[in-house]
Design a protein around this motif. Structure first.
Motif, short mmCIF file in Angstrom:
data_model
loop_
_atom_site.label_atom_id
_atom_site.label_comp_id
_atom_site.label_asym_id
_atom_site.label_seq_id
_atom_site.Cartn_x
_atom_site.Cartn_y
_atom_site.Cartn_z
N GLN A 213 0.66 -1.17 0.00
CA GLN A 213 0.07 0.06 0.03
C GLN A 213 0.75 1.18 0.11
O GLN A 213 1.86 1.23 0.78
CB GLN A 213 -1.02 -0.02 1.17
CG GLN A 213 -1.94 -0.92 1.15
CD GLN A 213 -2.97 -1.30 2.24
OE1 GLN A 213 -2.34 -1.72 3.43
NE2 GLN A 213 -4.23 -0.72 2.17
N ALA A 214 0.52 2.18 -0.75
CA ALA A 214 0.94 3.62 -0.77
C ALA A 214 2.41 3.45 -1.27
O ALA A 214 3.40 3.75 -0.47
CB ALA A 214 1.08 4.26 0.53
N LEU A 215 2.71 3.32 -2.43
CA LEU A 215 3.57 3.63 -3.41
C LEU A 215 4.10 4.97 -4.11
O LEU A 215 2.96 5.42 -4.83
CB LEU A 215 4.09 2.33 -4.48
CG LEU A 215 5.28 2.50 -5.27
CD1 LEU A 215 6.02 1.14 -5.30
CD2 LEU A 215 5.22 3.16 -6.60
N ASP A 216 4.94 5.73 -3.53
CA ASP A 216 4.94 7.18 -3.92
C ASP A 216 5.37 7.12 -5.53
O ASP A 216 6.40 6.52 -5.73
CB ASP A 216 6.14 7.82 -3.04
CG ASP A 216 5.88 9.50 -3.30
OD1 ASP A 216 6.03 9.92 -4.34
OD2 ASP A 216 5.47 9.82 -2.23
N PHE A 217 4.85 8.11 -6.15
CA PHE A 217 5.14 8.07 -7.56
C PHE A 217 6.62 8.34 -7.94
O PHE A 217 7.26 8.21 -8.95
CB PHE A 217 4.25 8.83 -8.56
CG PHE A 217 2.97 8.40 -9.07
CD1 PHE A 217 2.51 7.10 -8.75
CD2 PHE A 217 1.93 9.16 -9.52
CE1 PHE A 217 1.21 6.49 -9.25
CE2 PHE A 217 0.63 8.52 -9.89
CZ PHE A 217 0.38 7.24 -9.93
N HIS A 218 7.26 9.15 -6.79
CA HIS A 218 8.45 9.54 -7.00
C HIS A 218 9.47 8.36 -7.48
O HIS A 218 10.55 8.46 -7.95
CB HIS A 218 9.07 10.32 -5.62
CG HIS A 218 8.49 11.68 -5.84
ND1 HIS A 218 8.64 12.58 -6.73
CD2 HIS A 218 7.92 12.17 -4.46
CE1 HIS A 218 8.17 13.68 -6.43
NE2 HIS A 218 7.63 13.37 -4.99
N ALA A 245 0.71 5.38 -5.79
CA ALA A 245 -0.33 4.38 -6.19
C ALA A 245 -0.87 3.76 -4.99
O ALA A 245 -0.25 3.60 -4.01
CB ALA A 245 0.31 3.27 -6.84
N TRP A 246 -2.10 3.48 -4.62
CA TRP A 246 -2.63 2.99 -3.35
C TRP A 246 -2.34 1.69 -3.08
O TRP A 246 -2.33 1.41 -1.98
CB TRP A 246 -4.06 3.66 -3.29
CG TRP A 246 -5.30 3.04 -3.93
CD1 TRP A 246 -5.21 1.70 -4.51
CD2 TRP A 246 -6.39 3.85 -4.51
NE1 TRP A 246 -6.37 1.92 -5.32
CE2 TRP A 246 -7.02 3.11 -5.23
CE3 TRP A 246 -6.88 4.99 -4.15
CZ2 TRP A 246 -8.23 3.45 -5.80
CZ3 TRP A 246 -8.02 5.50 -4.78
CH2 TRP A 246 -8.77 4.55 -5.59
N GLU A 247 -2.15 1.14 -4.15
CA GLU A 247 -1.98 -0.51 -4.04
C GLU A 247 -1.07 -0.91 -5.11
O GLU A 247 -0.95 -0.40 -6.21
CB GLU A 247 -3.32 -1.19 -4.13
CG GLU A 247 -4.07 -1.20 -3.05
CD GLU A 247 -5.58 -1.85 -2.93
OE1 GLU A 247 -5.71 -2.76 -3.95
OE2 GLU A 247 -6.68 -1.53 -2.17
N VAL A 248 -0.27 -1.92 -4.74
CA VAL A 248 0.81 -2.63 -5.62
C VAL A 248 0.39 -4.13 -5.67
O VAL A 248 0.73 -4.47 -4.66
CB VAL A 248 2.11 -2.27 -5.35
CG1 VAL A 248 3.05 -2.75 -6.30
CG2 VAL A 248 2.48 -0.79 -5.28
N ALA A 269 6.59 1.32 -0.15
CA ALA A 269 5.16 1.05 0.27
C ALA A 269 5.27 -0.07 1.43
O ALA A 269 5.92 -0.94 1.60
CB ALA A 269 4.58 0.60 -1.05
N THR A 270 4.15 -0.21 1.95
CA THR A 270 4.11 -1.13 3.13
C THR A 270 3.36 -2.33 2.87
O THR A 270 2.15 -2.25 2.30
CB THR A 270 3.30 -0.47 4.13
OG1 THR A 270 3.78 0.86 4.22
CG2 THR A 270 3.32 -1.34 5.58
N LEU A 271 3.69 -3.62 3.16
CA LEU A 271 2.95 -4.72 3.01
C LEU A 271 1.40 -4.72 3.72
O LEU A 271 1.43 -4.53 4.84
CB LEU A 271 3.79 -6.21 3.39
CG LEU A 271 3.26 -7.37 3.16
CD1 LEU A 271 3.31 -7.78 1.57
CD2 LEU A 271 4.06 -8.60 3.95
N ALA A 272 0.43 -5.26 2.80
CA ALA A 272 -1.02 -5.18 3.28
C ALA A 272 -1.00 -6.46 4.32
O ALA A 272 -0.48 -7.36 3.87
CB ALA A 272 -1.91 -5.27 2.34
#
Ligand SMILES: Cc1cc2nc3c(=O)[nH]c(=O)nc-3n(C[C@H](O)[C@H](O)[C@H](O)COP(=O)(O)OP(=O)(O)OC[C@H]3O[C@@H](n4cnc5c(N)ncnc54)[C@H](O)[C@@H]3O)c2cc1C
Length: 447
Positions: A213-218, A245-248, A269-272
């Motif tokens: 969750q929450a991968l920064d476009f940078h 990106a809210w989810e990967v 991004a953090t593991l859901a």
């Protein structure tokens, strides 16, 4: 899609409640709307062959016709004013284990094919986000999954059986017909009715699926390729706000190390820790299993389970392929429209696709980023935003998905396909009188 089709789409949306109540069934042919209820077909005459001979009879019985698969396209590509030929009665299955191929009736759904294939110990290389779609309809439109090393679903095709406008049966194979075969696979249904498709298969494999969750476009600016190359197949989901990106979603093959415990973080991004749906607010019961649990290939490659309605159900979809080397610039270009896009959007999905040799494939000779929009069914508002997205993507020579809504006209679409003239010639050789040419083909490609 022209203005008349937009209007038909609006009318279909207004009528959606009635359609879902079953009132739009025609006497012989089943629902007269596409799956989403956003496009109303122009004919009630749906022919339903159960054999190749029936298809030959059906084609020669009418002056104008289009094939119809599972109705999952969002535009008029399958439409006809005179007749449609439903392929759903063609669903036979014949495995050649020694040759590692399977030959199927073109109306079979990927989900049904997958179960039979897996029971015999085999698998496909890739699937789309849903298993509900027919093989014939999917390859005709260049349908794809994700993975920079994976081609679209049509790249698994090694043979085709087509009934042409005069009722003759043509068999083409990758091995025998070379370039002409490459022209015939992604056909938009315009060479004739595909009755059988031969697909390459491989030994069955298992997969896991994890979500961050929450991968920064940078992170995409310098790592886009590495990110998209992670695992076997990867999708980014966003609503274009907050530069994120809210989810990967990462799909991993167990035979490629995909059973290992995933790291807690992925490019920030953090593991859901719980199962998710790509559309925020929708329950995860419809989605294929996540949280690194091991499952069969066909239970992880699609996002949605066969026994549930995929995606949201009431929606409009658009999608554009751009060259992967311009992926980040293209994302920034679309992001600049975020405040116009987000209010009308369920979700955007970003996927990657390997280059291929199929003349009319959206990934023809281009490694691609596919920028997809699942819009809310707000027809008028969405139709105002789509041309703005297309203007932003124009520098990247976008290729619209053949089965989704766009407002580009033939000259711009043709210019994006180096083999468009060859395809027109091929089409004329199969269909000299234009029996399979419909309004969509004239507007979108033939001009
Ligand atoms: C919820 C949802 C999710 C989707 N996800 C994806 C995705 O992950 N990736 C992606 O790329 N697309 C996706 N799509 C789009 C979908 O894959 C395409 O629209 C595809 O064409 C659907 O197949 P179909 O059988 O429903 O085709 P139809 O809509 O029935 O027909 C599409 C075209 O194929 C032709 N055709 C159908 N069968 C034959 C045949 N046997 N011979 C010749 N021509 C034929 C028709 O004439 C028509 O031109 C999605 C659509 C929906 C509704």
């Amino acid at each position: 899609m022209d203005k008349r089709q937009f209007l038909k789409g609006s009318a279909a949306l207004a009528a959606m409640t009635a359609v879902r109540g079953g009132l739009a069934q025609s006497g012989s042919g089943g629902p007269r709307e596409n799956w989403a209820g956003t496009f109303h077909y122009s004919t009630d005459n749906v022919l339903q062959p159960a054999s190749v001979a029936d298809v030959q009879k059906a084609i020669t019985s009418v002056d104008s016709v289009r094939a119809l698969g599972t109705r999952h396209s969002f535009n008029g590509i399958a439409d006809s004013k005179v007749a449609q030929i439903s392929t759903l009665g063609l669903h036979d299955f014949k495995l050649d284990a020694a040759a590692k191929t399977v030959t199927v009736g073109a109306g079979i759904k990927y989900g049904d094919l997958a179960v039979q294939l897996d029971k015999a110990g085999f698998a496909l290389a890739n699937m789309a986000s849903l298993p509900h779609i027919s093989v014939g309809g999917s390859i005709a439109t260049g349908t794809h999954g994700s993975g920079l090393r994976n081609g679209g679903l049509a790249t698994s095709v090694s043979g085709l059986e087509i009934v042409a406008a005069d009722g003759t049966v043509h068999t083409l194979t990758r091995a025998k017909d070379g370039d002409a075969f490459h022209g015939a696979v992604v056909s938009m249904g315009s060479l004739g009715v595909v009755t059988h498709v031969t697909l390459d298969v491989e030994p069955s494999y298992e997969m896991t699926q994890i979500v961050y969750q929450a991968l920064d476009f940078h992170e995409l600016e310098h790592n886009f390729e590495a990110i998209m190359n992670t695992g076997y197949s990867l999708s980014l989901f966003t609503n274009w706000q907050h530069h994120k990106a809210w989810e990967v979603w990462i799909k991993r093959r167990v035979d490629q190390g995909g059973g290992a415990a995933p790291p807690e973080m992925f490019y920030g991004a953090t593991l859901a820790k719980e199962k998710l749906h790509p559309v925020v607010g929708q329950g995860p019961e419809k989605t294929t299993d996540q949280l690194n649990s091991v499952g069969k290939w066909y239970e992880r490659l699609p996002h949605f389970k066969m026994e549930f309605t995929p995606s949201t159900g009431r929606e409009i979809q658009t999608e554009y392929f751009v060259p992967f080397e311009h992926a980040y610039e293209a994302v920034l270009a679309v992001e600049s429209l975020r405040d116009q896009i987000t209010p009308h959007l369920f979700v955007t999905e970003l996927r990657s696709i390997a280059a291929d040799d199929l003349w009319m494939s959206m990934a023809y000779k281009r490694r691609s980023l596919a920028i997809h929009f699942t819009w809310k069914p707000e027809w008028d508002a969405v139709m105002k935003v789509i041309p703005q997205v297309e203007a932003k993507l124009k520098p990247f020579t976008p290729r619209p998905h053949w089965g989704k809504v766009n407002t580009l006209a033939a000259p711009q679409v043709r210019a994006a396909y180096p083999r468009a003239d060859d395809f027109t010639q091929l089409l004329k050789s199969y269909d000299p009188k234009g029996k399979f040419v419909n309004e969509y083909m004239r507007h979108e490609l033939l001009g």
